[in-house]
Write an enzyme that holds these catalytic residues in place. Structure first.
Site, PDB file in Angstrom:
ATOM      1  N   SER A  45       0.610  -1.252  -0.096  1.00 34.67           N
ATOM      2  CA  SER A  45      -0.239  -0.002   0.037  1.00 34.67           C
ATOM      3  C   SER A  45       0.869   1.012   0.068  1.00 34.67           C
ATOM      4  O   SER A  45       1.764   1.630  -1.035  1.00 34.67           O
ATOM      5  CB  SER A  45      -0.958  -0.048   1.239  1.00 34.67           C
ATOM      6  OG  SER A  45      -1.749   0.927   1.079  1.00 34.67           O
TER       7      SER A  45
ATOM      8  N   ASP B 141      -1.095   1.193  -4.713  1.00 30.59           N
ATOM      9  CA  ASP B 141      -2.182   0.278  -5.286  1.00 30.59           C
ATOM     10  C   ASP B 141      -3.335   0.550  -5.622  1.00 30.59           C
ATOM     11  O   ASP B 141      -4.307   0.049  -5.765  1.00 30.59           O
ATOM     12  CB  ASP B 141      -1.845  -1.063  -4.038  1.00 30.59           C
ATOM     13  CG  ASP B 141      -2.784  -0.614  -2.700  1.00 30.59           C
ATOM     14  OD1 ASP B 141      -2.528   0.640  -2.294  1.00 30.59           O
ATOM     15  OD2 ASP B 141      -3.312  -1.599  -2.225  1.00 30.59           O
TER      16      ASP B 141
ATOM     17  N   ASP C 170      -5.858   2.173  -4.069  1.00 33.54           N
ATOM     18  CA  ASP C 170      -7.237   1.845  -3.086  1.00 33.54           C
ATOM     19  C   ASP C 170      -7.505   2.961  -2.328  1.00 33.54           C
ATOM     20  O   ASP C 170      -8.591   2.996  -1.812  1.00 33.54           O
ATOM     21  CB  ASP C 170      -7.169   0.552  -2.447  1.00 33.54           C
ATOM     22  CG  ASP C 170      -6.097   0.724  -1.239  1.00 33.54           C
ATOM     23  OD1 ASP C 170      -5.149   1.463  -1.279  1.00 33.54           O
ATOM     24  OD2 ASP C 170      -5.985  -0.540  -0.320  1.00 33.54           O
TER      25      ASP C 170
END
Length: 577
Positions: A144, A305, A307
């Protein structure tokens, strides 16, 4: 064995490759480094694996990835799901493609088919792919927003959400049961492909994923009306968002999307930032510079990533760019989605707004305003995904929107994880819609404050590394659990939620009721005047986090109250160290 013995065994064991042994031999004189790499084994927890890349049991490397995958394979076989296969994605970090292949080849050697993306993809697309392909599980290689030296390994189950009970414990137990690296299976890439156990996926999933996002657009006419006026600056922060974000905005008709060139291409070293985190001001330095030159309406950043989404919006009255916290952007998107659904088609009687327990109380106010249910879950978007599955299986509850304070939200039900690509799409659509009304996103945010109240939320953290740090984190939680403060920051403590004990205690009446949520080492204090404080260890970093929220009579009043509360919370904790 002690850490030194484990270190020696890695050097002597023929199972480990020459590069690994050479790396370990280079630290032979560094006792502290040897201890840190081998004093424990990188724990496979409810979020999978995450750690610094390198050789050793307490590091991310091909051997720890294989071990974790063997445990996952054993669990999949145990529950009789091996025929469905596993989807695998990875991000732009160092060793991500290698780790993805190691996981795939371990699965293949266990007779489980792996569907591997041809190149880096966003986390939410992996969540989508698991369900689209009918897989039993998914693996995502990502750390992340952690610093460049980290990588990680997340596991998803067949519902498309990260693993939750009982699967998380079942998988963790199987991973722990793998004690000998030599028992971990693997096979060659060509052999796996020939056997039909390794399949490359890509455009077929990309296309259907993008189509799902486009279905969520409510006001295409607003986009068409202002497409030549609205200016958007975007940075993928060297990560996976570049292609899908630009593609979906282009297909929706946005014509002025400017990508920060220095941060456009994938790079696991993240050369322009020390910490590729859209929560950080540093992540926006280049984007804001470009935005000011272009007079852009908004500046967006997705983490590696893709998100989580960070946002700056322009105040047309002052020309200033305001940063939106995850709570602010989440509520702005949620209010738009729910409000427009109500206007267009009405809201279902069992409609629900789901948030994590450390997210803003403005979400509660929004749910109350629209007459829908507010559902709280533990920190971690997987619990929002779990609640979505529960709604579907029980036929009671309609998911309208879900968010958590850490810059993650989800519009729609095509996935079971937070999605910065759809957040970008929805926020840009909202910007277009409000622009047709002569408003900016900042104007819309002020309108929300006026309607719901001036909520201000923040988080402080204390980093405590190493063995001693872990002990101190536990000491802080246990001290607070044992001696509940009468007041925090001058606010009286009204109720205490202890998610480890599954209790909510009313301090005045003594009444105790269950939290109704899974066991977790978290303490939450409900204070007077709609104020709150929550304490929890980070699930991915050596930190203890302190979340808090206040409600003010104006922006300046809320800012002042928040600053004072944050200072006093840290002072209270520092006395314990």
């Amino acid at each position: 064995m002690g850490y030194k013995e484990v270190y020696e065994s890695w050097i002597q064991n023929p199972y480990f490759d020459k590069e690994t042994k050479a790396e370990l031999e280079n630290i032979a004189e560094n006792e502290k480094e040897i201890e840190d790499r081998f004093y424990t084994e990188l724990e496979f927890g409810t979020a999978g694996l995450r750690g610094v890349i390198g050789a050793g049991t307490n590091r991310m490397n091909i051997y720890m990835v294989r071990k974790a995958t063997q445990g996952l394979a054993n669990y999949i076989k145990k529950v009789g799901k091996e025929s469905q296969g596993v989807a695998i994605a990875y991000d732009s970090r160092r060793m991500s493609p290698e780790f993805a292949d190691e996981a795939a080849l371990c699965l293949a050697a266990n007779g489980i088919k792996a569907y591997v993306f041809e190149s880096l993809r966003p986390t939410p697309e992996l969540s989508y792919a698991v369900r689209k392909l009918g897989c039993t599980a998914g693996i995502n290689i990502t750390a992340s927003h952690n610093p460049p030296e980290y990588n990680g390994y997340k596991v998803y189950w067949e519902d498309g959400a990260q693993i939750t009970p009982p699967h998380d414990k079942g998988i963790m137990d199987e991973v722990k049961a793998v004690t000998d690296f030599a028992t971990v299976k693997t096979m060659g890439l060509e052999e796996a492909k020939t056997a039909g156990l390794y399949e490359v996926i890509g455009a077929n999933i990309d296309d259907s994923y993008i189509e799902e996002l486009k279905k969520l657009v409510v006001h295409p006419e607003a986009i068409d009306q202002v497409k030549d006026e609205l200016k958007i600056v975007y940075t993928p922060l060297h990560g996976t968002g570049n292609i899908p974000v630009r593609r979906v905005l282009k297909e929706l008709g946005f014509t002025h999307v400017y990508v920060v060139p220095e941060q456009e291409l994938p790079d696991g070293n993240f050369p322009t930032v020390s910490y590729p985190n859209p929560e950080s001001e540093e992540a926006f330095v280049l984007g804001l510079k470009m935005a000011k030159e272009l007079a852009a309406d908004l500046v967006l950043a997705t983490d590696p990533d893709a998100d989580r989404l960070g946002v700056y919006v322009k105040d047309s009255k002052t020309g200033e760019y305001h940063s939106l916290t995850g709570n602010m952007s989440g509520c702005l998107i949620g209010d738009y989605v729910i409000g427009q659904r109500k206007e267009k088609q009405g809201l279902p009687k069992d409609g629900a707004f789901i948030k994590s327990i450390v997210s803003t109380n403005m979400a509660d106010a929004i749910a109350k305003y629209y007459g829908i249910q507010l559902v709280e879950v533990l920190t971690g978007f997987k619990f929002i995904g779990q609640k979505m599955l529960e709604f579907e299986t029980k036929g009671n509850g309609t998911y309208l929107f879900g968010m958590e304070e850490s810059y993650g939200c989800l519009t729609g039900t095509y996935a079971r994880d937070k999605d910065a690509v759809v957040a970008t799409l929805t926020l840009c659509e909202a910007a277009a819609y409000y622009k047709t009304q002569g408003k900016t996103l900042w104007d819309a945010m002020i309108d929300m404050y006026e309607r719901y109240g001036y909520y201000k939320d923040d988080v402080k953290s204390i980093t405590l590394k190493g063995i001693e740090g872990l002990e101190k984190i536990q000491t802080i939680l246990e001290t607070l659990r044992k001696d509940t403060p009468e007041a925090i920051g001058g606010y009286e403590v009204l109720r205490v939620r202890d998610y480890k004990k599954d209790t909510i205690v009313n301090r005045k009446t003594g009444e105790t009721i269950p939290t109704g949520l899974p066991i977790s080492n978290v303490l939450y204090y409900e204070l007077e005047k709609d104020t709150w404080v929550c304490v929890r260890p980070s699930g991915t970093e050596p930190k203890v986090k302190f979340y808090y929220g206040v409600k003010g009579s104006s922006l300046s009043d809320a800012d002042e109250k928040s600053e004072n509360l944050g200072k006093q919370v840290l002072e209270m904790i520092e006395k314990m160290l």
